[in-house]
Design an enzyme around this catalytic site. Structure first.
Site, short mmCIF file in Angstrom:
data_model
loop_
_atom_site.label_atom_id
_atom_site.label_comp_id
_atom_site.label_asym_id
_atom_site.label_seq_id
_atom_site.Cartn_x
_atom_site.Cartn_y
_atom_site.Cartn_z
N ARG A 1 0.95 -1.22 -0.13
CA ARG A 1 -0.01 0.13 0.09
C ARG A 1 0.88 1.22 -0.06
O ARG A 1 1.89 1.25 0.60
CB ARG A 1 -0.99 -0.04 1.19
CG ARG A 1 -2.07 -1.23 1.22
CD ARG A 1 -2.71 -1.17 2.62
NE ARG A 1 -3.53 -2.23 2.22
CZ ARG A 1 -3.38 -3.66 3.06
NH1 ARG A 1 -2.12 -3.68 3.54
NH2 ARG A 1 -4.16 -4.52 3.00
N LYS B 1 -2.27 -2.03 7.79
CA LYS B 1 -3.59 -1.71 7.70
C LYS B 1 -4.40 -2.38 8.77
O LYS B 1 -5.10 -2.06 9.58
CB LYS B 1 -4.36 -1.62 6.14
CG LYS B 1 -5.76 -1.45 6.34
CD LYS B 1 -6.47 -1.89 4.91
CE LYS B 1 -7.82 -1.39 4.81
NZ LYS B 1 -8.29 -1.72 3.52
N HIS C 1 -2.43 2.89 -5.05
CA HIS C 1 -3.06 1.65 -4.66
C HIS C 1 -3.50 0.78 -5.95
O HIS C 1 -3.57 -0.64 -5.61
CB HIS C 1 -4.29 2.17 -3.98
CG HIS C 1 -4.62 1.06 -2.98
ND1 HIS C 1 -5.61 0.01 -3.37
CD2 HIS C 1 -4.44 0.87 -1.64
CE1 HIS C 1 -5.62 -0.80 -2.24
NE2 HIS C 1 -5.19 -0.13 -1.31
N ARG D 1 -1.56 -2.62 -6.90
CA ARG D 1 -1.79 -3.92 -6.21
C ARG D 1 -2.84 -4.46 -7.01
O ARG D 1 -2.91 -5.78 -7.25
CB ARG D 1 -2.63 -3.51 -4.81
CG ARG D 1 -1.43 -2.89 -3.88
CD ARG D 1 -2.03 -2.17 -2.53
NE ARG D 1 -2.98 -3.21 -1.99
CZ ARG D 1 -2.38 -4.17 -0.99
NH1 ARG D 1 -0.96 -4.17 -1.08
NH2 ARG D 1 -3.29 -5.02 -0.42
N HIS E 1 -3.90 -9.31 2.47
CA HIS E 1 -5.36 -9.51 2.58
C HIS E 1 -5.66 -10.27 3.74
O HIS E 1 -5.14 -11.70 3.46
CB HIS E 1 -5.93 -9.83 1.39
CG HIS E 1 -5.98 -8.74 0.38
ND1 HIS E 1 -6.28 -8.80 -0.95
CD2 HIS E 1 -5.72 -7.37 0.56
CE1 HIS E 1 -6.40 -7.65 -1.39
NE2 HIS E 1 -5.92 -6.76 -0.59
N TYR F 1 -0.37 -13.02 13.64
CA TYR F 1 1.25 -12.66 14.30
C TYR F 1 2.02 -14.12 14.33
O TYR F 1 3.03 -13.84 14.33
CB TYR F 1 0.94 -12.42 15.65
CG TYR F 1 0.32 -10.95 16.00
CD1 TYR F 1 1.66 -9.97 15.95
CD2 TYR F 1 -0.67 -10.43 15.80
CE1 TYR F 1 1.29 -8.60 16.06
CE2 TYR F 1 -0.99 -9.05 16.00
CZ TYR F 1 -0.04 -8.21 16.10
OH TYR F 1 -0.41 -6.76 16.22
#
Length: 401
Positions: A249, A276, A338, A341, A364, A374
């Site tokens: 991004r 994001k 953007h 992408r 995504h 994580y």
């Protein structure tokens, strides 16, 4: 007077309850071959002794007090009726057990794992893990133990609605595809007679996407040529090139700092706080990106940011810098930072790369997967390394067209 079915009954509910264990196992007969076996450890078992084709046999009826005296007598009577019809009660019991086990043996989970084992050799390890983990988390707990041939369409829909209710719409769609494949495999292998997922196409919610202006595959080469000839600041050109090569991004690129890059390991590690979805993200570095970084380092290597602001070097480049450059190249309304992408995603999917690997490289993910990211932010990493190098090579060739 009506003759009793049990003319020699010796057992009563009270007598059974009060029967105490002895130094050895012993039997208390109720009549007609039915008896209670009292074990020396205190356990009590219902048994029926009978003869079938000249051989003495014993039928295990059940355990007291799970099977009461009344229930034991009823089962005893059923067994005697089978004998009248020439059927061995023990053989009938085994047949019923085998039928039951056959029915429950081919559960959805068992067949799904079999389907997964058959197909996983065609997938990358990361993709295979992703598939089975999604089934284990969101499907098996609800229909995994059910015989696959008994599962109906509303039951499958109910499972998918649970995922949909979490606003994990992309995941719900992928789970429908995976369930559909499992049921199709079950039909093909004779474990089911119909596919209850086949009629669910179009029933799930889809997320309304606001598309950013993006270049098509055919338009990309001309843009790259114009970018090579851009007469504005060199650093702006390099920023746009790095944006296209990494398809992160724009905000993630503008905030990039040198301590996030490991050129020896060929990896850009973007921390969670800059993403994001607030999860860490890995960007494998292609040969072309390494070269870009080396050139950028000559200009801004002494600063924290790769692309520091012109007025304040301790802040990142303005969000308008790359946008204005795109306008100056003649692409206002036709391309956005953007949008690169979408261009990358479209081309990579057309080339047949692993869809889940592409989605992960685009960072995504469903909202319910944020915590898991994580741990799994490195999913499909081998596939992603191949994707990023292929993409780098592709862009070099496209710029020459």
């Amino acid at each position: 007077m009506k003759k009793s079915l049990y003319p020699q009954m010796k057992l009563s509910a009270t007598g059974i309850k009060n029967a105490q264990p002895g130094p050895k196992d012993y039997k208390i007969f109720d009549g007609g071959g039915l008896y209670l076996l009292v074990k020396k450890n205190g356990s009590k078992y219902w048994r029926y002794k009978y003869r079938y084709r000249g051989k003495e046999k014993v039928l295990a009826i059940g355990v007291y007090p799970v099977i009461t005296l009344k229930e034991a007598r009823n089962k005893h009577l059923e067994a005697k009726r089978l004998l009248v019809d020439g059927i061995d009660p023990n053989e009938q019991k085994q047949r019923l057990y085998a039928d039951t086990m056959a029915k429950y043996h081919d559960t959805f989970e068992k067949v799904a794992r079999e389907w997964w084992s058959v197909n996983k050799e065609e997938w990358s390890d990361d993709h295979a893990n992703r598939v089975i983990l999604s089934l284990e988390k969101d499907v098996f707990p609800y229909i995994g133990a059910k015989p696959i041939k008994d599962i109906k369409t509303p039951e499958v829909l109910s499972v998918l609605r649970r995922v949909e209710s979490r606003d994990a719409l992309d995941l719900a769609s992928r789970l429908l595809q995976r369930c559909n494949s499992v049921f199709k495999y079950a039909v093909q292998t004779g474990k089911a007679t119909f596919n209850p997922a086949v009629d669910l196409s179009g029933v799930l919610k889809t997320r309304k996407v606001q598309h950013q202006a993006s270049l098509s595959r055919n338009e990309l080469p001309e843009f790259l040529k114009r970018l090579d000839g851009y007469e504005g600041a060199r650093l702006t050109t390099l920023a746009l090139k790095l944006l296209i090569y990494t398809f992160v991004r724009p905000g993630e690129l503008r905030g990039a700092q040198w301590d996030e890059f490991d050129l020896e390991d060929r990896m850009w590690r973007i921390p969670a706080e800059r993403m994001k979805m607030k999860t860490p993200h890995l960007v494998p570095l292609s040969d072309q990106v390494i070269s870009l970084l080396e050139e950028i380092c000559e200009i801004t290597g002494k600063y924290d940011f790769l692309f520091p602001g012109e007025r304040n070097r301790k802040k990142s480049m303005s969000e308008n810098t790359m946008t204005f450059a795109i306008y100056r190249l003649g692409y206002k309304g036709k391309a956005t930072g953007h949008g690169f992408r979408a261009t990358a995603s479209s081309i990579l999917n057309e080339e047949g790369f692993n869809r889940d690997a592409i989605e992960r490289q685009l960072a995504h993910m469903e909202r319910n997967d944020v915590r898991a990211a994580y741990v799994h932010h490195a999913e499909y990493l081998d596939d992603r390394k191949q994707i990023m190098q292929w993409w780098g090579n592709y862009l070099v060739d496209a710029a020459k067209k």
